[in-house]
Write an enzyme that holds these catalytic residues in place. Structure first.
Site, short mmCIF file in Angstrom:
data_model
loop_
_atom_site.label_atom_id
_atom_site.label_comp_id
_atom_site.label_asym_id
_atom_site.label_seq_id
_atom_site.Cartn_x
_atom_site.Cartn_y
_atom_site.Cartn_z
N SER A 150 0.26 -1.59 0.30
CA SER A 150 0.14 -0.04 -0.04
C SER A 150 1.04 1.47 -0.06
CB SER A 150 -0.73 -0.05 1.26
OG SER A 150 -1.43 1.44 1.82
N TYR A 173 -2.55 -1.22 10.70
CA TYR A 173 -2.59 -0.67 8.91
C TYR A 173 -1.22 -0.46 7.93
CZ TYR A 173 -4.05 -1.46 4.64
OH TYR A 173 -3.92 -1.68 3.09
C1 BGC Z 1 -6.09 1.44 1.68
C2 BGC Z 1 -7.60 2.09 0.87
C3 BGC Z 1 -6.86 3.62 1.11
C4 BGC Z 1 -6.00 3.35 0.26
C5 BGC Z 1 -4.97 5.30 0.49
C6 BGC Z 1 -5.12 1.82 1.06
O1 BGC Z 1 -4.28 0.61 1.14
O2 BGC Z 1 -6.79 0.11 2.06
O3 BGC Z 1 -8.59 2.50 2.26
O4 BGC Z 1 -8.11 4.03 0.45
O5 BGC Z 1 -5.29 2.74 0.75
O6 BGC Z 1 -5.40 5.92 1.43
#
Ligand code: BGC
Length: 272
Positions: free
Chosen positions: A157, A170
């Site tokens: 991410s 996260y």
């Molecule tokens: C998350 C999303 C988010 C995106 C940008 C991703 O890794 O799971 O919820 O919209 O990152 O912020």
């Protein structure tokens, strides 16, 4: 599909895509199937959607198998790898994609929500990568060959580098994935295993639907994306397919940000 077998880029390859009953994983599994790969579809709870994906891959002329597995459970991960070897004889590509969010402010976050996200989004990647690499090392490829013994692609991410208030579990897991990826790339290069990451920005899936489905949420999201559109799973899938081909043979230990510029500090785009 108009692709004949000759120009299908993953013909004869076997791929596992974790968390592929929806979202980015589903997009990648379908794209890999359309490019000729036999695909192990992994779901955690949504079997129906995994079966639908299997039918779509078969309609495109490729094979698929569906496996229920929790990537944080070592026995389930073994089962996943065995599904590839039992059904399709081998494993060439692991797309380690399964991920969840359990958001809360830091001061309120429960240990349970912390542990849950770390186990799925970080430990799950460790377990899947280790099990896949044990298969890959069986395939001896000479160092000078321009092909890999196996591919590991972590779907991370932008939050592996963008801190994210309200999502500390996260962001911490994704930061860990970045170093997991680089360390494995370094350690497994001599085995001819390529290890890379794709870091998506805001991609329209169920994980962030509460944001993009409202007018205000969509506007806020777009204000973070210089390229001016919210991504689709296909945007990630195309890059994953290419990364798994020998076209990308000299790429290992790299993260490709597929984010419409989200990592470009858009707040500074008006001269700061
Ligand atoms: C998350 C999303 C988010 C995106 C940008 C991703 O890794 O799971 O919820 O919209 O990152 O912020």
């Amino acid at each position: 599909m108009s692709n004949t077998n000759e120009n299908k880029r993953l013909q004869g390859k076997v791929a596992i895509v974790t968390g592929s009953s929806s979202g980015i994983g589903e997009g990648i599994a379908l794209a890999m199937g359309r490019e000729g790969a036999s695909v192990v579809i992994n779901y955690h709870s949504n079997e129906e959607s995994a079966q639908e994906l299997k039918s779509k891959i078969e309609e495109a002329g490729s094979k698929a198998a569906v496996v229920q597995a929790d990537v944080a459970n070592p026995d389930d991960v073994e089962k996943l790898i065995r599904a590839a070897t039992d059904n399709f004889g081998t494993l060439d590509i692991l797309v380690s994609n399964a991920g969840i969010q359990r958001d809360d402010n830091f001061l309120d976050m429960s240990l349970e929500d912390w542990n849950k996200v770390i186990s799925t989004n970080l430990t799950g990647n460790f377990l899947c990568a280790q099990a896949a690499a044990k298969e890959f090392v069986k395939r001896k490829v000479k160092q000078e060959e321009k092909r890999a013994a196996g591919h590991i692609i972590f779907i991370s991410s932008v939050h592996d580098i963008i801190p994210w208030a309200g999502h500390v579990n996260y962001a911490t897991a994704k930061g860990g994935v970045q170093m997991l990826m680089k360390t494995l790339a370094q350690e497994l290069a001599s085995e001819k295993i390529r290890v890379n990451g794709i870091s998506p920005g805001a991609i329209k899936t169920a994980i962030n639907e509460d944001v993009w489905s409202t007018e205000k949420g969509r506007k806020d999201m777009l204000s973070l994306i210089p390229y001016g559109r919210i991504g689709e799973p296909e945007d990630i899938a195309k890059v994953a397919v290419w990364l798994a081909t020998d076209e990308a043979d000299y790429i290992t230990g790299t993260t490709i940000y597929v984010d419409g510029g989200m990592t470009l500090y858009p707040a500074f785009s008006d001269k700061g």
